[in-house]
Design an enzyme around this catalytic site. Structure first.
Site, PDB file in Angstrom:
ATOM      1  CG  ASP A 177      72.279   9.554  60.134  1.00  0.00           C
ATOM      2  OD1 ASP A 177      72.284   8.964  59.069  1.00  0.00           O
ATOM      3  OD2 ASP A 177      71.308  10.498  60.522  1.00  0.00           O
ATOM      4  CG  ASP A 237      73.062   6.584  65.409  1.00  0.00           C
ATOM      5  OD1 ASP A 237      71.901   7.082  64.792  1.00  0.00           O
ATOM      6  OD2 ASP A 237      74.175   7.348  65.362  1.00  0.00           O
TER       7      ASP A 237
END
Length: 178
Positions: A10, A8
């Site tokens: 963020d 991922d």
């Protein structure tokens, strides 16, 4: 054949928590710390409801996010033994697409554009391992999961937790020869 890892952006590669805190102080003149956010949801993180979404919807938010400490070096190490895919549920904030792509080019130029996935729902991701900070992505993932610590997931323990990139590397070493 190398195993694959979805990472991922963020809250994992990009330190959005620090960025939210910086922007909050800049716009509201009040200093908060990561401890102040601990255990809160993104909706309730700050006194003004919905501020996280407001900031994330603002032009230049994603292009100016600091890199998570140790992320670049760790991803380079992991890339030697794993097929890396950067996966971001970017469709919620469509203005972020260009900013996120540019940010990745600047900070992770060694990740080929074909290995970047911007989507709306990560349940379509079919890698062997996922590193993410959101339960909504990890809970339905079919492979192994590593939950990167964030203020909104501190009260949960249903995934292997990593508090930083050094711990991610340790977890991967313990899983198999790294």
């Amino acid at each position: 054949m190398k195993k694959s890892i979805a990472i991922d952006m963020d809250g994992v590669l990009a330190d959005v928590e620090s960025h939210f805190l910086t922007w909050y102080e800049r716009d509201y003149g009040e200093k908060f710390t990561k401890k102040d956010l601990a255990g809160k949801t993104e909706e309730d993180a700050f006194p003004k409801k919905g501020l996280v979404k407001k900031f994330a919807s603002t032009k230049n938010f994603f292009s100016t996010v600091p890199v998570m400490k140790g992320a670049v070096e760790a991803v380079k190490k992991i890339q030697k033994d794993y097929e890396i895919y950067i996966v971001s549920a970017a469709m919620e904030f469509p203005q972020s697409l260009v900013e996120k792509r540019s940010w990745l080019s600047e900070h992770f130029p060694f990740i080929h554009w074909k290995k970047i996935v911007f989507c709306g729902d990560k349940s379509i991701i079919d890698t062997d391992i996922m590193i993410d900070d959101h339960l909504k992505n990890l809970d339905y993932f079919k492979g192994e999961t590593i939950m990167f610590s964030a203020f909104h997931n501190l009260d949960f323990d249903n995934h292997t937790r990593a508090n930083n990139w050094e711990e991610v590397l340790d977890i991967l070493k313990s899983v198999e020869k790294f």
